[in-house]
Design an enzyme around this catalytic site. Structure first.
Site, mmCIF file in Angstrom:
data_model
loop_
_atom_site.group_PDB
_atom_site.id
_atom_site.type_symbol
_atom_site.label_atom_id
_atom_site.label_comp_id
_atom_site.label_asym_id
_atom_site.label_seq_id
_atom_site.Cartn_x
_atom_site.Cartn_y
_atom_site.Cartn_z
ATOM 1 N N ASP A 146 49.592 53.160 16.596
ATOM 2 C CA ASP A 146 48.732 53.401 15.428
ATOM 3 C C ASP A 146 49.490 53.048 14.141
ATOM 4 O O ASP A 146 49.680 53.895 13.255
ATOM 5 C CB ASP A 146 48.242 54.856 15.389
ATOM 6 C CG ASP A 146 49.376 55.880 15.314
ATOM 7 O OD1 ASP A 146 49.128 56.997 14.808
ATOM 8 O OD2 ASP A 146 50.521 55.570 15.731
ATOM 9 N N HIS B 266 60.729 58.567 15.025
ATOM 10 C CA HIS B 266 59.923 58.977 16.177
ATOM 11 C C HIS B 266 59.646 57.829 17.162
ATOM 12 O O HIS B 266 60.076 57.846 18.310
ATOM 13 C CB HIS B 266 58.574 59.536 15.698
ATOM 14 C CG HIS B 266 58.665 60.636 14.699
ATOM 15 N ND1 HIS B 266 59.170 61.887 14.990
ATOM 16 C CD2 HIS B 266 58.284 60.683 13.399
ATOM 17 C CE1 HIS B 266 59.092 62.651 13.916
ATOM 18 N NE2 HIS B 266 58.572 61.955 12.941
HETATM 19 O O1 RIB Z 1 54.412 62.873 15.023
HETATM 20 C C1 RIB Z 1 54.910 61.569 14.857
HETATM 21 C C2 RIB Z 1 53.996 60.568 15.480
HETATM 22 O O2 RIB Z 1 52.718 60.605 14.840
HETATM 23 C C3 RIB Z 1 54.492 59.119 15.303
HETATM 24 O O3 RIB Z 1 54.031 58.343 16.373
HETATM 25 C C4 RIB Z 1 53.828 58.702 14.031
HETATM 26 O O4 RIB Z 1 53.679 57.281 13.932
HETATM 27 C C5 RIB Z 1 52.479 59.353 14.190
HETATM 28 O O5 RIB Z 1 51.686 58.520 15.015
HETATM 29 CA CA CA Z 2 52.772 56.262 15.874
#
Ligand code: RIB
Ligand code: CA
Length: 313
Positions: free
Chosen positions: A8, A238
């Protein structure tokens, strides 16, 4: 390794995409978009434009679900990723057409064409994977494994005290993905909040070529959000960390394979990933063969590895 990326984009998604393309062992066969940080259509455009930027317009992008399994998309996270999902950075428009099928259908077709070979990396809400499982119940047996950035096992959430964003956006989808008969690894906030880029990393990206510089411009927005959490210009890593767990470049030093249930209620715990960790104080980490593998920590700091890959783009 043959990879399907469900994402995303999203600033850290952009870092993960760059990392995968810079890794010599990765054959990125397909990218699917899903609503999360932004809507699925914008995420698909961002993925297409990022692939153009990185010199890989040949990699197909399939547009995924806008709405989640049980509720509509409700606006994403512009306060984190900017109004356009990638920090307000305007990239040259990619020329490639989107794949004919939806992300779920293209994932099914790819898994059928390459049985047992496909590694699924999901770094957004799990809606597309849940839809694909529903449309093709054999999907779980057709893929090699699934690595997910998502959840919070012992750590607090980030969108609520209990829930991490990818899971919170579509808890029902996450529950279906965790329950399916495939090898699932989650890389939760327990691990990702402690792997960070700092000001020096941003400066290094900004001093490099156009691809790294574009990522650096996106990070300005991400750092502005994370300043409130870390007290300095910095950001969590992340999605790229999940990508490096998939490639094996981030060597896992602490993990447990246990049952994980997702709170799909409408209460304060909605989206919580509840891991059965009561055996964790034993000398050997709990291991349930049918459980979800939770990554708690990696052996070495990831930021230098990631920076080196991104500077090589
Ligand atoms: O909580 C972090 C996640 O949520 C990551 O994948 C960030 O891109 C959002 O999608
Ligand atoms: Ca993400």
């Amino acid at each position: 390794m043959l990879v399907y990326l469900d994402c995303d984009p999203g600033i850290d998604d952009a870092l993960a995409l760059g990392y995968l393309l810079a890794h010599p062992a990765v054959d990125l066969a397909l990218v699917g978009s899903v609503s999360g940080n932004t809507d699925a259509d914008t995420a698909a455009r961002n993925a297409r434009d990022l692939l153009e930027l990185f010199g890989r317009p040949d990699i197909p992008v399939a547009v995924g679900r806008t709405d989640f399994l049980t509720h509509p998309y409700a606006g994403g996270a512009p306060h984190v990723h900017g109004d356009n999902g990638i920090g307000g950075v305007e990239l040259p428009r990619g020329s490639a057409a989107f794949a004919a099928g939806s992300a779920a259908d293209e994932l099914i077709a790819l898994a059928r064409a390459r049985p047992g070979e496909l590694h699924v990396l999901a770094i957004g809400p799990l809606t597309n994977l849940a839809v694909a499982l529903e449309r093709e119940p054999a999907l779980a047996g057709l893929v090699a494994d699934v690595v997910i950035m998502g959840g919070a096992a012992l750590a607090p959430g980030n969108v609520t005290a209990a829930a991490e964003a990818n899971i919170h956006n579509d808890p029902e989808a996450a529950a279906a993905v965790f329950a399916a008969d495939w090898d699932v690894t989650i890389v939760p906030l327990d691990a990702t909040m402690f792997q960070r880029f700092e000001q020096a990393d941003l400066d290094a990206l900004q001093a490099e070529g156009p691809r790294a510089r574009a990522l650096g411009r996106m990070l300005h927005t991400y750092y502005a959000f994370y300043r409130q959490h870390f007290g300095r210009p910095s950001s969590a890593l992340h999605d790229p960390l999940a990508a490096a767990v998939l490639t094996g470049e981030a060597v896992v030093s602490s993990a447990a394979r246990v049952p994980v249930v997702v709170d799909t209620s409408d209460g304060p715990g909605r989206g919580q990933t509840i891991a059965e960790l009561r055996g964790r104080y034993r000398p050997v980490a709990p291991h349930h063969p049918d459980g979800v593998r939770i990554v708690f920590d990696i052996a070495e700091p990831f930021a230098p590895q990631l920076l080196a890959r991104l500077l090589s783009l």
